[in-house]
Scaffold this motif. Structure first.
Motif, PDB file in Angstrom:
ATOM      1  N   PHE A  21      52.707  27.359  36.217  1.00  0.00           N
ATOM      2  CA  PHE A  21      51.606  27.510  35.267  1.00  0.00           C
ATOM      3  C   PHE A  21      50.347  26.782  35.714  1.00  0.00           C
ATOM      4  N   LEU A  22      50.476  25.756  36.555  1.00  0.00           N
ATOM      5  CA  LEU A  22      49.314  24.983  37.006  1.00  0.00           C
ATOM      6  C   LEU A  22      48.450  25.732  38.017  1.00  0.00           C
ATOM      7  N   ILE A  23      48.986  26.741  38.670  1.00  0.00           N
ATOM      8  CA  ILE A  23      48.209  27.476  39.670  1.00  0.00           C
ATOM      9  C   ILE A  23      46.956  28.084  39.036  1.00  0.00           C
ATOM     10  N   ALA A  24      47.037  28.516  37.791  1.00  0.00           N
ATOM     11  CA  ALA A  24      45.864  29.082  37.108  1.00  0.00           C
ATOM     12  C   ALA A  24      44.748  28.055  36.951  1.00  0.00           C
ATOM     13  N   ASP A  25      45.082  26.774  36.947  1.00  0.00           N
ATOM     14  CA  ASP A  25      44.057  25.724  36.876  1.00  0.00           C
ATOM     15  C   ASP A  25      43.434  25.455  38.238  1.00  0.00           C
ATOM     16  N   ALA A  26      44.195  25.665  39.297  1.00  0.00           N
ATOM     17  CA  ALA A  26      43.740  25.330  40.649  1.00  0.00           C
ATOM     18  C   ALA A  26      43.017  26.468  41.357  1.00  0.00           C
ATOM     19  N   PHE A  27      43.385  27.724  41.046  1.00  0.00           N
ATOM     20  CA  PHE A  27      42.872  28.883  41.775  1.00  0.00           C
ATOM     21  C   PHE A  27      42.107  29.831  40.845  1.00  0.00           C
ATOM     22  N   THR A  28      41.108  30.509  41.391  1.00  0.00           N
ATOM     23  CA  THR A  28      40.441  31.568  40.642  1.00  0.00           C
ATOM     24  C   THR A  28      41.424  32.722  40.469  1.00  0.00           C
ATOM     25  N   THR A  29      41.195  33.547  39.472  1.00  0.00           N
ATOM     26  CA  THR A  29      42.083  34.676  39.198  1.00  0.00           C
ATOM     27  C   THR A  29      42.228  35.587  40.401  1.00  0.00           C
ATOM     28  N   ASP A  30      41.118  35.785  41.141  1.00  0.00           N
ATOM     29  CA  ASP A  30      41.115  36.703  42.285  1.00  0.00           C
ATOM     30  C   ASP A  30      41.234  35.988  43.631  1.00  0.00           C
ATOM     31  N   ALA A  31      41.771  34.782  43.631  1.00  0.00           N
ATOM     32  CA  ALA A  31      41.889  33.990  44.860  1.00  0.00           C
ATOM     33  C   ALA A  31      42.681  34.733  45.928  1.00  0.00           C
ATOM     34  N   GLU A  32      42.419  34.346  47.176  1.00  0.00           N
ATOM     35  CA  GLU A  32      43.129  34.953  48.306  1.00  0.00           C
ATOM     36  C   GLU A  32      43.754  33.860  49.163  1.00  0.00           C
ATOM     37  N   LEU A  33      45.015  34.058  49.506  1.00  0.00           N
ATOM     38  CA  LEU A  33      45.762  33.169  50.386  1.00  0.00           C
ATOM     39  C   LEU A  33      46.057  33.915  51.673  1.00  0.00           C
ATOM     40  N   THR A  34      45.766  33.296  52.804  1.00  0.00           N
ATOM     41  CA  THR A  34      46.201  33.842  54.086  1.00  0.00           C
ATOM     42  C   THR A  34      47.062  32.782  54.767  1.00  0.00           C
ATOM     43  N   MET A  35      48.086  33.260  55.468  1.00  0.00           N
ATOM     44  CA  MET A  35      49.032  32.363  56.121  1.00  0.00           C
ATOM     45  C   MET A  35      49.156  32.737  57.589  1.00  0.00           C
ATOM     46  N   GLN A  36      49.080  31.724  58.420  1.00  0.00           N
ATOM     47  CA  GLN A  36      49.370  31.896  59.838  1.00  0.00           C
ATOM     48  C   GLN A  36      50.574  31.020  60.144  1.00  0.00           C
ATOM     49  N   VAL A  37      51.681  31.649  60.458  1.00  0.00           N
ATOM     50  CA  VAL A  37      52.932  30.937  60.687  1.00  0.00           C
ATOM     51  C   VAL A  37      53.211  30.942  62.188  1.00  0.00           C
ATOM     52  N   ASN A  38      53.145  29.773  62.811  1.00  0.00           N
ATOM     53  CA  ASN A  38      53.321  29.643  64.256  1.00  0.00           C
ATOM     54  C   ASN A  38      54.717  29.141  64.626  1.00  0.00           C
ATOM     55  N   THR A  39      55.697  29.435  63.801  1.00  0.00           N
ATOM     56  CA  THR A  39      57.070  29.020  64.035  1.00  0.00           C
ATOM     57  C   THR A  39      58.012  30.094  63.510  1.00  0.00           C
ATOM     58  N   GLN A  40      59.207  30.145  64.072  1.00  0.00           N
ATOM     59  CA  GLN A  40      60.238  31.079  63.616  1.00  0.00           C
ATOM     60  C   GLN A  40      61.077  30.489  62.480  1.00  0.00           C
ATOM     61  N   GLU A  41      60.865  29.211  62.153  1.00  0.00           N
ATOM     62  CA  GLU A  41      61.735  28.483  61.240  1.00  0.00           C
ATOM     63  C   GLU A  41      61.476  28.738  59.761  1.00  0.00           C
ATOM     64  N   ILE A  42      60.406  29.465  59.428  1.00  0.00           N
ATOM     65  CA  ILE A  42      60.087  29.760  58.036  1.00  0.00           C
ATOM     66  C   ILE A  42      59.223  31.007  58.025  1.00  0.00           C
ATOM     67  N   SER A  43      59.230  31.738  56.926  1.00  0.00           N
ATOM     68  CA  SER A  43      58.397  32.938  56.880  1.00  0.00           C
ATOM     69  C   SER A  43      57.697  33.049  55.531  1.00  0.00           C
ATOM     70  N   PHE A  44      56.508  33.577  55.574  1.00  0.00           N
ATOM     71  CA  PHE A  44      55.679  33.838  54.399  1.00  0.00           C
ATOM     72  C   PHE A  44      54.891  35.105  54.677  1.00  0.00           C
ATOM     73  N   PRO A  45      54.443  35.786  53.622  1.00  0.00           N
ATOM     74  CA  PRO A  45      53.577  36.946  53.842  1.00  0.00           C
ATOM     75  C   PRO A  45      52.242  36.495  54.437  1.00  0.00           C
ATOM     76  N   GLY A  46      51.601  37.373  55.204  1.00  0.00           N
ATOM     77  CA  GLY A  46      50.330  37.040  55.849  1.00  0.00           C
ATOM     78  C   GLY A  46      49.180  36.893  54.877  1.00  0.00           C
ATOM     79  N   THR A  47      49.173  37.701  53.829  1.00  0.00           N
ATOM     80  CA  THR A  47      48.091  37.673  52.837  1.00  0.00           C
ATOM     81  C   THR A  47      48.675  37.848  51.446  1.00  0.00           C
ATOM     82  N   VAL A  48      48.145  37.073  50.514  1.00  0.00           N
ATOM     83  CA  VAL A  48      48.533  37.166  49.113  1.00  0.00           C
ATOM     84  C   VAL A  48      47.246  37.151  48.296  1.00  0.00           C
TER      85      VAL A  48
END
Length: 174
Positions: A21-48
């Motif tokens: 529930f706290l994410i709504a306080d930290a981020f704008t409604t239309d915020a964009e997250l991009t992830m660059q994962v330089n390891t095989q040990e964990i995975s996340f989507p590239g863009t959210v």
């Protein structure tokens, strides 16, 4: 008005403490997250896109797999302005296996100038090392003793366990 520092601290409280529930306080409604994962040990989507989706990926789904999470922004908090970059360190354990995890990377924050909420976040994950269960206690005891969530670089060595992966991560963050 919310400051970028407050938004960053709120994000870390949300993620580390499984408080979506706290994410709504930290981020704008239309915020964009991009992830660059330089390891095989964990995975996340590239863009959210959108605070709700960011909350699902970085809090809800993350908390299904990990616990005892300590995320540190390395260095001083942002002074002013909408943009801020810093290195980060994370120490945690896996719920399913009991393994320890330690990793590091970079955050690049961009806040909305009118609200101070995060409108863009780029997370780079350089390393996310799984470690045996017998490493959980020393790693989490070390993390628990560090200043949280803003940790000065020079404090990373205080009480650090003598574990090769931790020494490598500390050297990379030096």
């Amino acid at each position: 008005m919310i400051t970028l520092q407050k938004s960053i601290e709120t994000y870390i409280r949300a993620k580390d403490g499984n408080r979506p529930f706290l994410i709504a306080d930290a981020f704008t409604t239309d915020a964009e997250l991009t992830m660059q994962v330089n390891t095989q040990e964990i995975s996340f989507p590239g863009t959210v896109k959108g605070a709700k989706a960011i909350s699902n990926v970085l809090v809800r789904e993350f908390a299904q797999r990990y616990e005892n999470v300590y995320t540190f922004c390395i260095g001083e908090p942002p002074a002013s302005g909408p943009a801020f970059s810093c290195d980060w360190l994370v120490c945690m354990s896996e719920k399913g296996t009991g393994l320890a995890r330690a990793g590091f990377g970079q955050y690049e924050w961009l806040a909305a100038e009118d609200s101070g909420q995060v409108r863009k976040l780029r997370i780079t994950i350089e390393e996310m090392t799984p470690l045996p269960q017998d490493r959980v206690q020393p790693i989490l005891r070390w993390a628990d003793a560090l200043p949280y969530p803003w940790c000065p670089r020079e404090r990373l060595g205080e009480g650090a366990p003598e574990i090769e992966a931790i020494e490598r991560i500390r050297a990379a963050l030096a």
